[in-house]
Write a protein that holds these residues in place. Structure first.
Motif, PDB file in Angstrom:
ATOM      1  N   GLN A   1      -4.604  -3.208  -4.936  1.00  0.00           N
ATOM      2  CA  GLN A   1      -4.756  -1.756  -4.800  1.00  0.00           C
ATOM      3  C   GLN A   1      -3.742  -0.974  -5.636  1.00  0.00           C
ATOM      4  O   GLN A   1      -4.064   0.073  -6.193  1.00  0.00           O
ATOM      5  CB  GLN A   1      -4.675  -1.333  -3.325  1.00  0.00           C
TER       6      GLN A   1
ATOM      7  N   TYR B   1       0.836  -1.201   0.000  1.00  0.00           N
ATOM      8  CA  TYR B   1       0.000   0.000   0.000  1.00  0.00           C
ATOM      9  C   TYR B   1       0.876   1.258   0.000  1.00  0.00           C
ATOM     10  O   TYR B   1       2.027   1.205   0.423  1.00  0.00           O
ATOM     11  CB  TYR B   1      -0.959  -0.062   1.199  1.00  0.00           C
TER      12      TYR B   1
ATOM     13  N   TYR C   1     -10.370  -8.066  -4.589  1.00  0.00           N
ATOM     14  CA  TYR C   1      -8.993  -8.085  -4.074  1.00  0.00           C
ATOM     15  C   TYR C   1      -8.680  -9.398  -3.365  1.00  0.00           C
ATOM     16  O   TYR C   1      -7.576  -9.570  -2.853  1.00  0.00           O
ATOM     17  CB  TYR C   1      -8.714  -6.880  -3.166  1.00  0.00           C
TER      18      TYR C   1
ATOM     19  N   TRP D   1      -8.548  -2.904   8.465  1.00  0.00           N
ATOM     20  CA  TRP D   1      -8.936  -1.839   7.541  1.00  0.00           C
ATOM     21  C   TRP D   1     -10.273  -1.288   8.012  1.00  0.00           C
ATOM     22  O   TRP D   1     -11.039  -1.999   8.683  1.00  0.00           O
ATOM     23  CB  TRP D   1      -9.121  -2.404   6.135  1.00  0.00           C
TER      24      TRP D   1
ATOM     25  N   ARG E   1     -14.271  -5.120  -9.353  1.00  0.00           N
ATOM     26  CA  ARG E   1     -12.892  -5.399  -8.927  1.00  0.00           C
ATOM     27  C   ARG E   1     -12.893  -6.196  -7.625  1.00  0.00           C
ATOM     28  O   ARG E   1     -13.541  -5.811  -6.654  1.00  0.00           O
ATOM     29  CB  ARG E   1     -12.165  -4.067  -8.729  1.00  0.00           C
TER      30      ARG E   1
ATOM     31  N   PRO F   1     -11.414  -6.351   7.060  1.00  0.00           N
ATOM     32  CA  PRO F   1     -10.305  -7.301   6.874  1.00  0.00           C
ATOM     33  C   PRO F   1      -9.030  -6.750   7.525  1.00  0.00           C
ATOM     34  O   PRO F   1      -8.901  -5.548   7.709  1.00  0.00           O
ATOM     35  CB  PRO F   1     -10.146  -7.354   5.356  1.00  0.00           C
TER      36      PRO F   1
ATOM     37  N   GLN G   1     -15.961  -2.104   5.121  1.00  0.00           N
ATOM     38  CA  GLN G   1     -16.053  -2.183   3.664  1.00  0.00           C
ATOM     39  C   GLN G   1     -17.442  -1.804   3.148  1.00  0.00           C
ATOM     40  O   GLN G   1     -18.461  -2.289   3.645  1.00  0.00           O
ATOM     41  CB  GLN G   1     -15.718  -3.612   3.224  1.00  0.00           C
TER      42      GLN G   1
ATOM     43  N   THR H   1      -9.094   3.109   0.996  1.00  0.00           N
ATOM     44  CA  THR H   1      -8.646   2.726  -0.349  1.00  0.00           C
ATOM     45  C   THR H   1      -9.305   3.597  -1.418  1.00  0.00           C
ATOM     46  O   THR H   1      -8.658   3.959  -2.406  1.00  0.00           O
ATOM     47  CB  THR H   1      -8.897   1.227  -0.570  1.00  0.00           C
TER      48      THR H   1
ATOM     49  N   SER I   1     -14.599  -1.997  -0.738  1.00  0.00           N
ATOM     50  CA  SER I   1     -13.382  -1.712   0.021  1.00  0.00           C
ATOM     51  C   SER I   1     -13.700  -0.640   1.052  1.00  0.00           C
ATOM     52  O   SER I   1     -14.865  -0.326   1.303  1.00  0.00           O
ATOM     53  CB  SER I   1     -12.264  -1.259  -0.930  1.00  0.00           C
ATOM     54  N   SER I   2     -12.639  -0.070   1.631  1.00  0.00           N
ATOM     55  CA  SER I   2     -12.803   0.953   2.669  1.00  0.00           C
ATOM     56  C   SER I   2     -12.745   2.356   2.077  1.00  0.00           C
ATOM     57  O   SER I   2     -12.283   2.544   0.938  1.00  0.00           O
ATOM     58  CB  SER I   2     -11.659   0.800   3.670  1.00  0.00           C
TER      59      SER I   2
ATOM     60  N   LEU J   1      -2.252  -8.738   3.402  1.00  0.00           N
ATOM     61  CA  LEU J   1      -3.690  -8.723   3.638  1.00  0.00           C
ATOM     62  C   LEU J   1      -4.066 -10.187   3.840  1.00  0.00           C
ATOM     63  O   LEU J   1      -3.985 -10.989   2.911  1.00  0.00           O
ATOM     64  CB  LEU J   1      -4.380  -8.119   2.405  1.00  0.00           C
TER      65      LEU J   1
HETATM   66  N1  PCA Z   1      -8.374  -1.902   1.160  1.00  0.00           N
HETATM   67  C1  PCA Z   1      -7.654  -2.961   0.497  1.00  0.00           C
HETATM   68  C2  PCA Z   1      -8.120  -4.198   1.171  1.00  0.00           C
HETATM   69  C3  PCA Z   1      -9.192  -3.816   2.098  1.00  0.00           C
HETATM   70  C4  PCA Z   1      -9.252  -2.356   2.049  1.00  0.00           C
HETATM   71  O1  PCA Z   1      -9.976  -1.644   2.726  1.00  0.00           O
HETATM   72  C5  PCA Z   1      -7.952  -3.011  -0.954  1.00  0.00           C
HETATM   73  O2  PCA Z   1      -8.998  -2.546  -1.383  1.00  0.00           O
HETATM   74  O3  PCA Z   1      -7.152  -3.585  -1.683  1.00  0.00           O
END
Ligand code: PCA
Length: 322
Positions: free
Chosen positions: A185, A30, A165, A140, A163, A227, A143, A206, A202-203, A86
């Motif tokens: 990511q 990241y 992950y 994280w 998408r 996660p 989501q 991200t 996702s969060s 992750l």
């Molecule tokens: N971000 C990462 C994994 C979980 C998150 O919140 C992503 O989207 O790759």
């Protein structure tokens, strides 16, 4: 050998040993500005200070040294002495790695922390068998769903380029009838720019890191799961450290875990604000969308327990009793 030279040489060797510096690499997937990475950088600085510069950990952000799915093997094989992964990325290797990726099993920070406590002994044992120590984890933020068009129910996700992950986020796509494509990511912005991705879960973190607001304008705050990233240490590299450095590493790891969970919670709200400031609409999910996603979660938990067997069931039971 001349006696005096002998003593001088011995002294030199001693001081060289005393000041010997160990250099470690710590790949992460990241960007440097991500809160996990900032937390890890502070961890590395803490270790540097506590060991008086004896243990230098270089953080390699943004998948520059190893791609996200390669980091675990790099730590296992000693190509990197540490690494951040992750956990849910590795569900196909072992179901337990994916437990914190199931929708609505643990959907708040408190629940996610409990789930971690329930998972931890099994995670530590498995990783130890692979020559890896689990130093700490950080969740994280919760989501939600990023999607180009507004959606009222899961039906509206049919046929959308989605998408994923992790294996679980790909499975969600299948269950709602979307078209999954796995993109980590580090490649997500490009995938959105080229139209390969129209939606993903996702969060806020991200969404902000990848400038999702430039391509997608809706975020549905489903708070479906949290996660965790796990920070790993190669056990042989750890064993080769002196006791003081080992203690310093463990102490800095425990501090980073505490700091990281608090940071995640605090920054979640900031990220959602930043998304709004940049033109994203943050929606509360409709009752129908919630019901639909809960159903997806129920199906996935059932599938999970079928695959994970008694070991998986025991951890879920332990979690539910907490
Ligand atoms: N971000 C990462 C994994 C979980 C998150 O919140 C992503 O989207 O790759």
């Amino acid at each position: 050998m001349n006696h005096k030279i002998g003593i001088a040489l011995a002294a030199l060797t001693l001081s060289a040993a005393a000041f010997a510096q160990t250099k470690w690499d710590l790949p992460t997937a990241y960007p440097a500005s991500n809160f996990h990475t900032e937390n890890i950088t502070q961890f590395a600085n803490d270790v540097d200070k506590a060991t008086g510069g004896k243990l230098k950990i270089t953080v390699h952000a943004n998948a520059a040294l190893f791609k996200a799915p390669e980091i675990k093997r790099a730590v296992q094989g000693g190509q990197a002495q540490m690494g951040e992964i992750l956990l849910v990325n590795y569900q196909n290797e072992w179901q337990m790695f994916g437990l914190d990726g199931l929708p609505f099993l643990a959907d708040s920070y408190d629940a996610a922390w409990k789930l971690y406590q329930a998972q931890k002994p099994a995670l530590e044992k498995k990783l130890a068998e692979q020559g890896i120590m689990l130093l700490y984890t950080v969740a994280w933020p919760p989501q939600g769903i990023y999607v180009k068009k507004e959606i009222a129910s899961a039906d509206d996700l049919k046929g959308v380029k989605w998408r994923a992950y992790s294996p679980a986020t790909a499975r969600i796509a299948e269950l709602v009838g979307a078209q999954p494509v796995t993109v980590q990511q580090a490649e997500l912005s490009q995938a959105m720019a080229t139209g390969v991705v129209e939606a993903y879960m996702s969060s806020g973190s991200t969404g902000y890191d990848t400038k999702t607001y430039e391509y997608i304008k809706n975020f549905y705050d489903t708070q479906a799961w949290l996660p965790k990233n796990g920070v790993l240490v190669n056990k042989k590299a750890f064993d080769a450290l002196d006791k003081a450095s080992q203690d310093a590493l463990k102490k800095a790891g425990a501090d980073a875990e505490k700091r990281g969970w608090e940071l995640s919670k605090k920054k979640n709200l900031e990220y959602l604000d930043l998304l709004k400031k940049n033109g994203m609409t943050v929606h509360a999910p409709s009752a129908q969308l919630k019901t639909d996603m809960k159903k997806v979660g129920d199906t996935m938990l059932k599938e999970y327990l079928d695959k994970a067997g008694a070991e998986g069931q025991a951890v879920v039971d332990a979690y539910r009793k907490m």
